[in-house]
Write a protein that holds these residues in place. Structure first.
Motif, short mmCIF file in Angstrom:
data_model
loop_
_atom_site.label_atom_id
_atom_site.label_comp_id
_atom_site.label_asym_id
_atom_site.label_seq_id
_atom_site.Cartn_x
_atom_site.Cartn_y
_atom_site.Cartn_z
N HIS A 129 -8.24 16.01 -7.45
CA HIS A 129 -7.07 15.22 -7.74
C HIS A 129 -6.65 15.12 -9.10
O HIS A 129 -6.72 13.84 -9.61
CB HIS A 129 -7.09 13.85 -6.99
CG HIS A 129 -7.20 14.04 -5.59
ND1 HIS A 129 -6.14 14.40 -4.53
CD2 HIS A 129 -8.22 14.06 -4.68
CE1 HIS A 129 -6.91 14.61 -3.21
NE2 HIS A 129 -8.00 14.32 -3.39
N ARG B 113 -10.40 4.89 -4.84
CA ARG B 113 -10.57 6.20 -4.12
C ARG B 113 -12.07 6.70 -4.41
O ARG B 113 -12.36 7.64 -3.62
CB ARG B 113 -9.37 7.04 -4.40
CG ARG B 113 -8.23 6.40 -3.69
CD ARG B 113 -6.80 7.26 -3.93
NE ARG B 113 -5.71 6.77 -3.44
CZ ARG B 113 -4.59 7.30 -3.35
NH1 ARG B 113 -4.48 8.56 -3.97
NH2 ARG B 113 -3.64 6.88 -2.87
N GLU C 90 -5.82 1.37 -7.32
CA GLU C 90 -6.09 2.19 -6.11
C GLU C 90 -6.90 3.44 -6.37
O GLU C 90 -7.66 3.97 -5.56
CB GLU C 90 -4.79 2.48 -5.46
CG GLU C 90 -4.75 3.33 -4.24
CD GLU C 90 -5.51 3.15 -3.40
OE1 GLU C 90 -6.12 4.08 -2.43
OE2 GLU C 90 -5.67 1.86 -3.03
N LYS D 188 0.94 -1.20 -0.06
CA LYS D 188 0.18 -0.06 -0.11
C LYS D 188 0.89 1.22 0.07
O LYS D 188 0.68 2.14 -0.79
CB LYS D 188 -0.70 -0.16 1.32
CG LYS D 188 -1.79 1.20 1.46
CD LYS D 188 -2.87 1.27 0.72
CE LYS D 188 -3.87 2.56 1.31
NZ LYS D 188 -3.74 3.90 0.64
N LEU D 189 2.00 1.30 0.87
CA LEU D 189 2.75 2.49 0.97
C LEU D 189 3.45 2.74 -0.63
O LEU D 189 3.67 3.66 -0.85
CB LEU D 189 3.73 2.23 2.18
CG LEU D 189 3.45 2.19 3.45
CD1 LEU D 189 4.44 1.82 4.25
CD2 LEU D 189 2.58 3.70 3.83
N ASP E 162 0.75 4.08 -2.95
CA ASP E 162 0.77 5.35 -2.85
C ASP E 162 2.06 6.31 -3.12
O ASP E 162 1.80 7.43 -3.77
CB ASP E 162 0.48 5.82 -1.22
CG ASP E 162 -0.76 5.16 -0.73
OD1 ASP E 162 -1.82 5.07 -1.47
OD2 ASP E 162 -1.10 4.93 0.47
N ILE F 32 1.82 6.43 -6.94
CA ILE F 32 0.83 7.42 -7.35
C ILE F 32 1.69 8.95 -7.43
O ILE F 32 1.42 9.58 -8.34
CB ILE F 32 -0.23 7.30 -6.68
CG1 ILE F 32 -1.06 6.04 -7.13
CG2 ILE F 32 -1.36 8.73 -7.06
CD1 ILE F 32 -2.32 5.75 -6.24
N ARG F 33 2.03 9.10 -6.35
CA ARG F 33 2.71 10.31 -6.35
C ARG F 33 4.12 10.82 -7.37
O ARG F 33 3.92 11.85 -8.06
CB ARG F 33 3.40 10.70 -4.75
CG ARG F 33 2.36 10.88 -3.77
CD ARG F 33 2.98 11.37 -2.46
NE ARG F 33 3.82 10.49 -1.81
CZ ARG F 33 3.80 9.32 -1.14
NH1 ARG F 33 2.38 9.16 -0.86
NH2 ARG F 33 4.56 8.53 -0.56
N GLU G 224 -3.98 12.70 -10.31
CA GLU G 224 -4.39 10.99 -10.39
C GLU G 224 -5.12 10.61 -11.61
O GLU G 224 -4.89 9.65 -11.90
CB GLU G 224 -5.21 10.85 -8.87
CG GLU G 224 -4.25 10.92 -7.72
CD GLU G 224 -4.92 10.51 -6.65
OE1 GLU G 224 -6.09 9.74 -6.70
OE2 GLU G 224 -4.48 10.58 -5.49
#
Length: 197
Positions: free
Chosen positions: A99, A66, A62, A11-12, A15, A18-19, A102
């Motif tokens: 966002h 969201r 992911e 998960k980390l 994330d 994505i960034r 994204e």
């Protein structure tokens, strides 16, 4: 350093990916830059993912989650069918406006996958997931309110996926949130017209 469970680590990394991808683009997002963003060693990536393709699929999933999770809660919540459908769409739209990078990333993943040998199936999976998400929301609404639909649910879900995707892309390139939202309202009017008791 605290030892993390594999799923938490994944998960980390998702994330962080994505960034990094939203900032630098998919082709320039290396595994090294992603683990650096996550504050992990390179070995963590290979422990959590078999390939960059698997990571890209998780990134697309992911971003979809969201927007899907809040919409599902709304469409099966309180209020009239119309209020809940409009609120569910508004929830999705807030995410797009808040966002945009994204959502740009989802299109970049599609293009990158469709142009990269061996990854073409990822683009198909990504859009199948969009159709499935719309079908899932429709089925939840239909079951919750004991509704009927004038057309097959799969066809309506495919129509919605195409319309929402197109309006999102139009907004991301045109920049007119009000015009895009008005177009979404037309799609909602149409879908509400297909629902009955």
């Amino acid at each position: 350093m605290t030892r993390l469970a594999a799923e938490e680590r994944r998960k980390l990394l998702v994330d962080a990916a994505i960034r990094v991808m939203a900032r630098d683009g998919v082709p320039r997002a290396t595994t090294r830059s992603i683990v650096g963003e996550a504050g992990m060693a390179l070995a963590a990536f290979h422990y959590c993912f078999r390939s960059k393709a698997e990571l890209l699929e998780r990134v697309a999933e992911e971003i979809l989650a969201r927007t899907l999770s809040p919409a599902r809660e709304i469409v099966t919540g309180e209020g009239t069918v119309e209020e809940r459908v409009r609120s569910g769409v508004a929830s999705y739209w807030r995410h797009v406006v808040e966002h945009p990078d994204e959502h740009r990333l989802t299109y970049e993943i599609t293009q990158y996958a469709s142009r990269t040998a061996g990854l073409e199936v990822l683009a198909r999976h990504q859009y199948r997931a969009y159709v499935d998400a719309h079908r899932s929301l429709l089925e939840a609404l239909i079951e919750h309110d004991e509704l009927t639909v004038a057309r097959p649910v799969e066809d309506v879900a495919r129509y919605l996926a195409a319309v929402v995707d197109g309006i999102t892309l139009l907004y991301l390139n045109e920049g007119d949130a009000d015009a895009a939202r008005a177009a979404l309202d037309v799609a909602v009017d149409h879908v509400l017209g297909l629902l009955g008791r």
